[in-house]
Design a protein around this motif. Structure first.
Motif, short mmCIF file in Angstrom:
data_model
loop_
_atom_site.label_atom_id
_atom_site.label_comp_id
_atom_site.label_asym_id
_atom_site.label_seq_id
_atom_site.Cartn_x
_atom_site.Cartn_y
_atom_site.Cartn_z
N ALA A 25 68.64 -40.81 9.31
CA ALA A 25 69.01 -40.16 8.30
C ALA A 25 69.51 -41.22 7.17
O ALA A 25 69.44 -41.34 5.81
N GLN A 26 70.12 -42.34 7.77
CA GLN A 26 70.79 -43.22 7.11
C GLN A 26 69.87 -44.71 6.97
O GLN A 26 70.16 -45.39 6.03
N PHE A 27 69.03 -45.02 8.02
CA PHE A 27 68.29 -46.00 8.01
C PHE A 27 66.69 -45.57 8.07
O PHE A 27 66.23 -44.77 8.80
N PHE A 28 65.93 -46.59 7.51
CA PHE A 28 64.53 -46.30 7.50
C PHE A 28 64.02 -47.76 7.93
O PHE A 28 64.06 -48.62 7.24
N ARG A 29 62.88 -47.67 8.59
CA ARG A 29 62.06 -48.76 9.28
C ARG A 29 60.94 -48.97 7.97
O ARG A 29 60.10 -48.15 8.25
N ALA A 30 61.08 -49.94 7.20
CA ALA A 30 60.58 -50.04 6.07
C ALA A 30 58.80 -50.68 6.56
O ALA A 30 58.10 -50.56 6.04
N ASN A 31 59.26 -51.92 7.31
CA ASN A 31 58.11 -52.56 7.94
C ASN A 31 58.53 -53.16 9.23
O ASN A 31 59.53 -53.06 9.76
N ARG A 32 57.62 -53.95 9.65
CA ARG A 32 57.94 -54.79 10.88
C ARG A 32 59.14 -55.90 10.79
O ARG A 32 59.71 -56.36 11.79
N GLN A 33 59.59 -56.01 9.68
CA GLN A 33 60.43 -57.07 9.46
C GLN A 33 61.97 -56.56 8.78
O GLN A 33 62.97 -57.16 9.08
N PHE A 34 61.98 -55.18 8.35
CA PHE A 34 63.02 -54.74 7.62
C PHE A 34 63.64 -53.33 8.07
O PHE A 34 62.51 -52.47 8.21
N ILE A 35 64.85 -53.09 8.47
CA ILE A 35 65.37 -51.48 8.69
C ILE A 35 66.33 -51.70 7.48
O ILE A 35 67.27 -52.42 7.53
N LEU A 36 66.23 -50.74 6.75
CA LEU A 36 66.98 -50.59 5.21
C LEU A 36 68.17 -49.26 5.33
O LEU A 36 67.66 -48.22 5.88
N ASP A 37 69.22 -49.44 4.95
CA ASP A 37 70.11 -48.51 4.92
C ASP A 37 69.72 -48.14 3.57
O ASP A 37 69.61 -48.50 2.51
N ILE A 38 70.02 -46.49 3.65
CA ILE A 38 69.70 -45.84 2.17
C ILE A 38 70.46 -46.34 1.07
O ILE A 38 69.98 -46.30 -0.12
N HIS A 39 71.88 -46.73 1.29
CA HIS A 39 72.36 -47.17 0.21
C HIS A 39 72.12 -48.38 -0.38
O HIS A 39 72.54 -49.17 -1.52
N SER A 40 71.28 -49.39 0.32
CA SER A 40 70.96 -50.74 -0.05
C SER A 40 69.71 -50.69 -1.01
O SER A 40 69.60 -51.55 -1.63
N VAL A 41 69.09 -49.50 -1.23
CA VAL A 41 67.88 -49.35 -1.96
C VAL A 41 68.28 -49.24 -3.45
O VAL A 41 68.92 -48.48 -3.60
N GLN A 42 67.87 -50.35 -4.13
CA GLN A 42 68.35 -50.27 -5.47
C GLN A 42 67.10 -49.56 -6.65
O GLN A 42 67.38 -48.99 -7.58
N GLN A 43 65.97 -50.03 -6.39
CA GLN A 43 64.80 -49.78 -7.36
C GLN A 43 63.51 -49.67 -6.25
O GLN A 43 63.56 -50.44 -5.40
N ILE A 44 62.79 -48.78 -6.70
CA ILE A 44 61.35 -48.79 -6.09
C ILE A 44 60.42 -48.93 -7.03
O ILE A 44 60.15 -48.23 -7.99
N HIS A 45 59.56 -49.80 -6.73
CA HIS A 45 58.45 -50.31 -7.57
C HIS A 45 56.99 -50.15 -7.08
O HIS A 45 56.82 -50.34 -5.93
N PRO A 46 56.11 -49.67 -7.82
CA PRO A 46 54.76 -49.50 -7.30
C PRO A 46 54.22 -50.83 -6.99
O PRO A 46 54.39 -51.89 -7.76
N TYR A 47 53.25 -50.91 -5.90
CA TYR A 47 52.77 -52.19 -5.70
C TYR A 47 51.33 -51.83 -5.40
O TYR A 47 51.02 -50.96 -5.43
#
Length: 265
Positions: free
Chosen positions: A210-232
């Protein structure tokens, strides 16, 4: 015994190599491969090893693709953090299935099973399981795996080396975990960087989903570290994190929907 390691995290390769030598000093690591492509190339260019230890999630796809691109003559022990692959793993020439972090006693049991199979007349690689074959036993296996990977308590802090001393860092102070040249690290919210002696696969199981998400093979993000989400491009997502990262944080098209749901909880 000649063993091929198929694993895309250098730290995991080092740990597994050391553990294999501790369990059986007659084991010889004949090669390593970090991707589907490299694995196929190695298998097509070298004699078949006595055994393959194969991670399921590789740098360029899932290791099941290896079986679609070349003939795998060796028996396989799969290693992974995800029990969802259990059914599929036992439909290829797998003799066992180990969840990360790999425990010594479980590895010893798998190697003993391999030796028993090899000692049987005309044993060869384990036969692929037919769909529906002993389905109740397979369902029981998957349920057991799910129970094994559910932590009773998520990690609260890490003890890390800082200058000439060890200091505890609370998980709540960590912005994200990431890998860099085969080393796992994390950044705190105050932009301090520390190495940590676990692979990202191992860390993922220690952290509250609920607090951390495996974004890809290189990063695990804390939910509060996400500042902006951009379409790619190709329906991926590009994430701006705080503190900033030297590497771009890209969420794959396959994980984009899960990421949006996680952020919307």
């Amino acid at each position: 015994m000649n063993v091929l390691l198929i694993e895309d995290e250098e730290l995991a390769v080092r740990k597994l190599s050391k553990l294999l030598q501790e369990v059986d000093d007659s084991i010889h690591i004949v090669g390593t491969a970090a991707s589907v492509r490299a694995s196929v190339s190695w298998l097509q260019s070298n004699p078949a090893p006595d055994l393959i230890l194969m991670d399921i999630e590789l740098a360029d796809g899932q290791s099941f693709e290896i079986f679609e691109q070349t003939t795998v003559e060796s028996p396989v022990i799969f290693t992974t953090s995800y029990d969802e692959y259990a059914l599929r793993a036992f439909k290829v020439n797998s003799i066992d299935y180990l969840l990360k972090p790999i425990k010594r006693n479980e590895l010893e049991a798998s190697l003993a099973k391999h030796r028993r199979l090899q000692s049987q007349p005309d044993s060869g690689p384990a036969e692929p399981a037919e769909p529906g074959l002993d389905r109740m036993a397979i369902d029981a296996l998957v349920q057991q795996l799910r129970q094994q990977v559910q932590p009773t308590e998520y990690r609260k802090r890490f003890l890390v080396k800082h200058v000439q001393q060890w200091v505890p860092v609370e998980v709540s102070d960590i912005a994200y975990f990431y890998s860099e040249e085969g080393v796992s690290l994390f950044k705190t919210r105050s932009n301090q960087k520390f190495p940590v002696d676990y692979t990202l696969d191992e860390l993922e199981k220690m952290l509250d989903p609920a607090q951390f998400f495996r974004a890809n093979r290189q990063f695990i993000l804390d939910i509060h570290s996400v500042q902006q989400i951009h379409p790619y491009f190709n329906n991926k997502l590009k994430i701006s994190v705080k503190p900033s990262s030297e590497e771009e944080v890209i969420v794959s098209r396959e994980r984009a929907s899960d990421f949006k749901r996680w952020m919307g909880k």
